[in-house]
Every structure is written in structure tokens, then in C-alpha cells.
Design a protein around this motif. Structure first.
Motif, PDB file in Angstrom:
ATOM      1  N   HIS A 146       0.737  -1.066   0.006  1.00  0.00           N
ATOM      2  CA  HIS A 146       0.271   0.061   0.295  1.00  0.00           C
ATOM      3  C   HIS A 146       1.133   1.308  -0.539  1.00  0.00           C
ATOM      4  O   HIS A 146       0.616   1.915  -0.436  1.00  0.00           O
ATOM      5  CB  HIS A 146      -1.063   0.109   0.699  1.00  0.00           C
ATOM      6  N   ALA A 147       2.451   1.202   1.057  1.00  0.00           N
ATOM      7  CA  ALA A 147       3.223   2.282   0.576  1.00  0.00           C
ATOM      8  C   ALA A 147       3.182   2.962  -0.526  1.00  0.00           C
ATOM      9  O   ALA A 147       3.260   3.759  -1.038  1.00  0.00           O
ATOM     10  CB  ALA A 147       4.254   1.914   1.736  1.00  0.00           C
ATOM     11  N   TYR A 148       3.592   1.280  -1.999  1.00  0.00           N
ATOM     12  CA  TYR A 148       4.188   1.341  -2.976  1.00  0.00           C
ATOM     13  C   TYR A 148       3.096   2.341  -3.456  1.00  0.00           C
ATOM     14  O   TYR A 148       3.727   3.267  -4.434  1.00  0.00           O
ATOM     15  CB  TYR A 148       4.213   0.213  -3.138  1.00  0.00           C
ATOM     16  N   VAL A 149       1.748   2.461  -3.532  1.00  0.00           N
ATOM     17  CA  VAL A 149       0.894   2.965  -4.208  1.00  0.00           C
ATOM     18  C   VAL A 149       0.733   4.043  -3.519  1.00  0.00           C
ATOM     19  O   VAL A 149       0.083   5.117  -4.585  1.00  0.00           O
ATOM     20  CB  VAL A 149      -0.112   2.156  -4.097  1.00  0.00           C
ATOM     21  N   ALA A 150       0.733   4.062  -2.672  1.00  0.00           N
ATOM     22  CA  ALA A 150       0.165   5.562  -2.127  1.00  0.00           C
ATOM     23  C   ALA A 150       0.915   7.141  -2.269  1.00  0.00           C
ATOM     24  O   ALA A 150       0.785   7.703  -1.873  1.00  0.00           O
ATOM     25  CB  ALA A 150      -0.788   5.561  -0.562  1.00  0.00           C
ATOM     26  N   LEU A 151       1.989   6.984  -2.287  1.00  0.00           N
ATOM     27  CA  LEU A 151       3.346   7.780  -2.141  1.00  0.00           C
ATOM     28  C   LEU A 151       3.342   8.752  -3.181  1.00  0.00           C
ATOM     29  O   LEU A 151       2.956   9.941  -2.666  1.00  0.00           O
ATOM     30  CB  LEU A 151       4.789   7.071  -1.544  1.00  0.00           C
ATOM     31  N   SER A 209       8.853  14.279  -2.438  1.00  0.00           N
ATOM     32  CA  SER A 209       8.758  14.509  -3.784  1.00  0.00           C
ATOM     33  C   SER A 209      10.110  13.939  -4.598  1.00  0.00           C
ATOM     34  O   SER A 209      10.042  13.442  -6.213  1.00  0.00           O
ATOM     35  CB  SER A 209       8.964  16.307  -4.793  1.00  0.00           C
ATOM     36  N   LYS A 210      11.533  13.887  -3.968  1.00  0.00           N
ATOM     37  CA  LYS A 210      12.573  14.191  -4.139  1.00  0.00           C
ATOM     38  C   LYS A 210      12.787  11.583  -4.434  1.00  0.00           C
ATOM     39  O   LYS A 210      13.103  10.899  -5.413  1.00  0.00           O
ATOM     40  CB  LYS A 210      13.695  13.826  -4.232  1.00  0.00           C
ATOM     41  N   ILE A 211      12.340  10.630  -3.757  1.00  0.00           N
ATOM     42  CA  ILE A 211      11.816  10.152  -2.791  1.00  0.00           C
ATOM     43  C   ILE A 211      11.115   9.567  -3.895  1.00  0.00           C
ATOM     44  O   ILE A 211      10.941   8.537  -4.970  1.00  0.00           O
ATOM     45  CB  ILE A 211      10.887   9.232  -1.821  1.00  0.00           C
ATOM     46  N   VAL A 212       9.554  10.478  -4.648  1.00  0.00           N
ATOM     47  CA  VAL A 212       8.792   9.771  -5.599  1.00  0.00           C
ATOM     48  C   VAL A 212       9.289   9.606  -6.857  1.00  0.00           C
ATOM     49  O   VAL A 212       9.917   8.808  -8.105  1.00  0.00           O
ATOM     50  CB  VAL A 212       7.246  10.385  -6.355  1.00  0.00           C
ATOM     51  N   THR A 213      10.544  10.367  -7.453  1.00  0.00           N
ATOM     52  CA  THR A 213      11.515  10.603  -8.655  1.00  0.00           C
ATOM     53  C   THR A 213      11.861   8.539  -8.826  1.00  0.00           C
ATOM     54  O   THR A 213      12.283   8.514  -9.795  1.00  0.00           O
ATOM     55  CB  THR A 213      12.511  11.488  -8.772  1.00  0.00           C
ATOM     56  N   THR A 214      12.656   7.884  -7.520  1.00  0.00           N
ATOM     57  CA  THR A 214      13.233   6.222  -7.767  1.00  0.00           C
ATOM     58  C   THR A 214      12.417   5.592  -8.767  1.00  0.00           C
ATOM     59  O   THR A 214      12.253   4.688  -9.481  1.00  0.00           O
ATOM     60  CB  THR A 214      12.859   5.743  -6.525  1.00  0.00           C
ATOM     61  N   TYR A 215      10.429   6.254  -8.841  1.00  0.00           N
ATOM     62  CA  TYR A 215       9.590   5.728  -9.427  1.00  0.00           C
ATOM     63  C   TYR A 215      10.141   5.530 -11.218  1.00  0.00           C
ATOM     64  O   TYR A 215       9.563   4.554 -11.333  1.00  0.00           O
ATOM     65  CB  TYR A 215       8.285   6.202  -9.228  1.00  0.00           C
ATOM     66  N   SER A 216      10.586   6.653 -11.954  1.00  0.00           N
ATOM     67  CA  SER A 216      11.357   6.655 -12.528  1.00  0.00           C
ATOM     68  C   SER A 216      12.314   5.897 -13.428  1.00  0.00           C
ATOM     69  O   SER A 216      12.920   5.479 -14.136  1.00  0.00           O
ATOM     70  CB  SER A 216      11.985   8.014 -13.437  1.00  0.00           C
ATOM     71  N   ALA A 235       7.790   2.351   0.521  1.00  0.00           N
ATOM     72  CA  ALA A 235       7.852   2.229  -0.821  1.00  0.00           C
ATOM     73  C   ALA A 235       9.330   2.501  -1.687  1.00  0.00           C
ATOM     74  O   ALA A 235       9.349   1.821  -2.726  1.00  0.00           O
ATOM     75  CB  ALA A 235       6.928   4.159  -1.347  1.00  0.00           C
ATOM     76  N   ILE A 236      10.371   2.548  -0.498  1.00  0.00           N
ATOM     77  CA  ILE A 236      11.444   2.077  -2.075  1.00  0.00           C
ATOM     78  C   ILE A 236      12.026   0.826  -0.626  1.00  0.00           C
ATOM     79  O   ILE A 236      12.720   0.178  -1.910  1.00  0.00           O
ATOM     80  CB  ILE A 236      12.349   3.030  -0.211  1.00  0.00           C
ATOM     81  N   LEU A 237      11.540  -0.102   0.220  1.00  0.00           N
ATOM     82  CA  LEU A 237      11.667  -1.151   0.793  1.00  0.00           C
ATOM     83  C   LEU A 237      10.997  -2.482  -0.229  1.00  0.00           C
ATOM     84  O   LEU A 237      11.158  -3.147  -0.477  1.00  0.00           O
ATOM     85  CB  LEU A 237      10.625  -1.116   1.764  1.00  0.00           C
ATOM     86  N   LEU A 238       9.734  -1.713  -0.638  1.00  0.00           N
ATOM     87  CA  LEU A 238       9.256  -3.505  -1.360  1.00  0.00           C
ATOM     88  C   LEU A 238       9.945  -3.176  -2.893  1.00  0.00           C
ATOM     89  O   LEU A 238      10.503  -4.411  -3.098  1.00  0.00           O
ATOM     90  CB  LEU A 238       7.888  -2.643  -2.031  1.00  0.00           C
ATOM     91  N   PRO A 239      10.505  -2.286  -3.333  1.00  0.00           N
ATOM     92  CA  PRO A 239      10.757  -2.525  -5.077  1.00  0.00           C
ATOM     93  C   PRO A 239      12.012  -3.256  -4.732  1.00  0.00           C
ATOM     94  O   PRO A 239      12.776  -4.081  -5.588  1.00  0.00           O
ATOM     95  CB  PRO A 239      11.058  -1.448  -5.605  1.00  0.00           C
ATOM     96  N   LEU A 295       2.651   3.227 -14.487  1.00  0.00           N
ATOM     97  CA  LEU A 295       2.027   4.075 -14.104  1.00  0.00           C
ATOM     98  C   LEU A 295       1.727   5.190 -12.737  1.00  0.00           C
ATOM     99  O   LEU A 295       1.022   5.706 -13.266  1.00  0.00           O
ATOM    100  CB  LEU A 295       0.352   3.141 -13.927  1.00  0.00           C
ATOM    101  N   LEU A 296       2.955   4.628 -12.170  1.00  0.00           N
ATOM    102  CA  LEU A 296       2.223   5.486 -10.259  1.00  0.00           C
ATOM    103  C   LEU A 296       3.514   6.456 -10.594  1.00  0.00           C
ATOM    104  O   LEU A 296       3.903   7.474 -10.707  1.00  0.00           O
ATOM    105  CB  LEU A 296       3.367   3.450  -9.299  1.00  0.00           C
ATOM    106  N   ALA A 297       4.771   5.894 -12.180  1.00  0.00           N
ATOM    107  CA  ALA A 297       5.125   7.026 -12.133  1.00  0.00           C
ATOM    108  C   ALA A 297       5.191   7.969 -12.761  1.00  0.00           C
ATOM    109  O   ALA A 297       5.523   9.485 -12.980  1.00  0.00           O
ATOM    110  CB  ALA A 297       6.846   7.001 -12.593  1.00  0.00           C
ATOM    111  N   LYS A 298       3.793   8.276 -13.549  1.00  0.00           N
ATOM    112  CA  LYS A 298       2.925   9.323 -13.948  1.00  0.00           C
ATOM    113  C   LYS A 298       1.940   9.483 -13.365  1.00  0.00           C
ATOM    114  O   LYS A 298       1.050   9.785 -14.153  1.00  0.00           O
ATOM    115  CB  LYS A 298       3.272   8.831 -15.307  1.00  0.00           C
ATOM    116  N   ILE A 299       2.050   9.374 -12.423  1.00  0.00           N
ATOM    117  CA  ILE A 299      -0.034   9.377 -11.913  1.00  0.00           C
ATOM    118  C   ILE A 299      -0.242  11.330 -11.395  1.00  0.00           C
ATOM    119  O   ILE A 299      -0.889  11.245 -11.804  1.00  0.00           O
ATOM    120  CB  ILE A 299       0.114   8.563  -9.887  1.00  0.00           C
TER     121      ILE A 299
END
Ligand SMILES: C[S@@+](CC[C@H](N)C(=O)[O-])C[C@H]1O[C@@H](n2cnc3c(N)ncnc32)[C@H](O)[C@@H]1O
Length: 352
Positions: free
Chosen positions: A2-7, A77-84, A134-138, A210-214
């Protein structure tokens, strides 16, 4: 998961000041109009925040923001850049690309950005938890897959990466020592449970594109997220079908037992099991394996997998290579077409 999706959703909402506008008492219709959000996706996001306890509904169209809801986007916001960073592209490759992936993540810098999560104080809906989860899961998923390919006890990591990762895992209570060696005894009970079940996260993780472009999905031209012709752009389908296969042990046992019982009762001498939307073929294979050998022979059981997606079909070919099967691309929305195709292909050998 849920963290991976919500962040990333939280990051987009905070960037667009949605929680501030919601807390001013405006109706959701007004918020959507003012922020030019895409209503369908936006409402799903609201439901997610409601389930996290960040907002509560106080009448049909208005929400209140609770004290769980964070106020600023700076830390995430910086943590979310890891989704790319496409971690899935590094899975199954040689050791050298393992470090390449971790360098791309820039793990040591990332660690400095991550807030500290304290399992005694922070809830599972808190931003501290979500940021780390969100970092731990991948990362755990990646390490588990990499350790399968390399079959060496995390020897594939260079010592710098290893130290950083170890500290991160220690902070998140996955391992018991900050400077261990990734051997099994270093895992905490929580870490071991995560390690054993992380394959199930493949489906969630497959939505990384998809999450990278949410933000685009919620506030701009949402079609762009899906629009690549011929190939799904919003999901890594191979990861998705492998993840879905991994969930079977947990979710499909009852169903498989039922099929085996049903076949034992059925008086037929030629039988096909068809999975419309067969994914990686694991469900078909599990069904086949659960039928006893005598029954399989007497009833000439064969498997048919149909899937919209060519990548799924090619993974299914590998899963089913040792059992009688036939696979084809087809759409469940057009069963007649699939049936005609199968009849043409198989008329000589089996009855459908
Ligand atoms: C979650 S997987 C399920 C795989 C498998 N049946 C299982 O239980 O493991 C769903 C699969 O359905 C496929 N699919 C989605 N829409 C479809 C459609 N309209 N027709 C055929 N297959 C479809 C996807 O490509 C995906 O491989």
C-alpha cells in the motif's frame, strides 16, 4: 504494497495543494473544477486517502482532513523520482547490472532523504511509513530476484551498496544488525516473512510505469499514460503475470482442488481446460499438476491458454513447456473469435 501505491499519489495531491483546498470546506465537485483534475481517477485517489485515514467524509461531497495527513511535499517529491528507475529491467541480468540499478537509485543520497520510521510511534498510514515502504518493496523484490539468478548470498553487490542497503534494512527492522552480511540468520522475523512473501508484490510493482506518471493521470492528459500503440505503456505485463502466478499458492488452492474433484467425477474421454486470460500459465499448470496421473491419461487432459497479451503468452509457453498445451492470443470480449481460432487449430486433435 500500500505504501508503494500511496506515496506517488500523496506527492501529487500535496504538489497540487489538494488537501488544503479540501480542508477549506469546498465540495469535491468544486475542488475538481478548480484544480482541473480528472474526476474518475481523482475520486479513486480520494477513496484511497479515506482508507488511509488521511481524510474523512462529512457529507456527500465534502471531506475533512485529519491530523495523519502531511502538509508538505518537500520530503517525498524526491523519493518519488525513484519510480522512474525501471528496476524490473535489471532483474535476471548479470551481477554488473545489479550495481548499475543501485547506482541509478543513488541509494546513499536517498537514505538521507528518507524520514525515520519508528514502528512504536508511526502508524502504517503515516508518511514516514509510506516513504520507507515505497523504497523497501521494490528493493526487497529486486534483491530476492537477483539472489535467485546469481544464487550467491548477495555477493553480487559491491561493498558500498551493500553497506547502504544493510543500514536501510536495519532501520526498517528487516535485519537485526546494521553491519551484517545478508545471511539468513540476520533477518528479523519480520524481514524473513517479507523475504518469503515478496514475490507476491509483483502485481503491485508491475504498475510502476503508471505510478511514475500518476500526476499526469490525475491532473493532465490521462490518455497519454496509456497511449503507446501495440504495447501497454502503463504496466510491465511480464512482471504482472509472474507476480500473479506467485500469488497462486495463497489464493487459488481451493479453486484448484475443486477442479481436481470435478474431473474425478466427470465421465469424458477428452478434456480441455481453458483459461481465458491465462497470464503466465501458472493457474493452468497448477490445475494440471493437481490431477492424478491415471485421470490425466484416461481423460486426455490438455490445457488451453488464451490471453490478450503476447508477452503473457510467451511467458506461458515457458511455464507449460513440459505439459500438453495450446496457447493463442485472444480477447475474452470476443469468445466466438477465440473459439473459431481454436477450432481451426485443433479440430483434428481435440474436441472443444
Ligand atoms: C491477473 S492475470 C491472470 C492470469 C491467470 N488466469 C491466473 O489466474 O494466474 C490476468 C490476465 O488477463 C489478461 N487479460 C486482460 N484482459 C483480457 C482480455 N480482454 N482478454 C483476454 N485476456 C485478458 C491479461 O493480459 C493478464 O495476463
Amino acid at each position: 504494497m500500500h505504501a508503494y501505491v500511496a506515496l506517488p499519489v500523496a506527492s501529487s495531491f500535496l504538489k497540487h495543494n489538494i488537501f488544503d483546498v479540501v480542508s477549506s470546506g469546498k465540495s469535491i465537485f468544486d475542488v475538481i473544477e478548480e484544480k482541473q483534475a480528472n474526476p474518475g481517477y481523482f475520486n479513486i485517489a480520494l477513496k484511497m486517502f479515506e482508507s488511509l485515514g488521511w481524510i474523512t467524509k462529512h457529507d456527500d461531497a465534502c471531506y475533512e482532513v485529519t491530523n495523519l495527513c502531511p502538509s508538505d511535499n518537500a520530503s517525498i517529491s524526491k523519493i518519488v523520482t525513484t519510480y522512474s528507475v525501471p528496476f524490473e529491467e535489471y532483474i535476471g541480468r548479470e551481477a554488473v547490472t545489479t550495481d548499475l540499478y543501485l547506482n541509478q537509485l543513488d541509494f546513499s543520497k536517498l537514505q538521507d532523504l528518507l524520514p525515520t520510521y519508528d514502528s512504536h510511534k508511526d502508524s502504517l498510514s503515516s508518511l514516514n511509513y509510506l516513504s520507507n515502504g515505497a523504497i523497501l518493496l521494490p528493493l526487497l523484490y529486486f534483491l530476492k530476484q537477483a539472489s535467485k539468478t546469481n544464487s550467491r548470498d548477495f555477493e553480487m553487490l559491491d561493498s558500498r551498496s551493500k553497506n547502504c542497503i544493510y543500514q536501510f534494512l536495519f532501520k526498517n527492522e528487516v535485519v537485526l544488525k546494521a553491519d551484517g552480511r545478508f545471511i539468513e540468520s540476520d533477518f528479523s522475523d519480520l524481514g524473513q516473512a517479507l523475504w518469503d512473501s515478496v514475490d507476491n508484490a509483483g502485481v503491485t510493482l508491475s504498475y510502476r510505469p503508471l505510478l511514475a506518471k500518476i500526476e499526469q493521470l490525475l491532473f493532465y492528459d490521462s490518455k497519454n499514460v496509456f497511449s503507446e500503440i501495440g504495447k501497454e505503456a502503463h504496466i510491465d505485463r511480464e512482471l504482472n503475470v509472474i507476480g500473479s502466478g506467485a500469488q497462486h499458492g495463497v489464493f487459488f488452492k481451493g479453486f484448484i482442488d475443486h477442479i481436481a474433484d470435478y474431473l474425478a467425477m466427470k465421465e469424458v474421454d477428452n478434456l480441455q481446460i481453458v483459461d481465458m486470460g491465462c497470464g503466465d500459465g501458472t493457474l493452468l499448470k497448477s490445475c494440471y499438476d493437481s490431477i492424478d496421473r491415471k485421470q490425466k491419461k484416461e481423460k486426455r487432459v490438455a490445457l488451453i491458454g488464451v490471453d490478450l497479451n503476447k508477452e503473457a503468452i510467451s511467458v506461458a509457453h515457458k511455464t507449460l513447456e513440459k505439459v500438453p498445451h495450446h496457447l493463442c492470443v485472444g480477447n475474452i470480449n470476443n469468445p466466438q473469435r477465440v473459439l473459431t481460432h481454436l477450432e481451426q487449430q485443433l479440430a483434428a486433435s481435440i474436441t472443444i
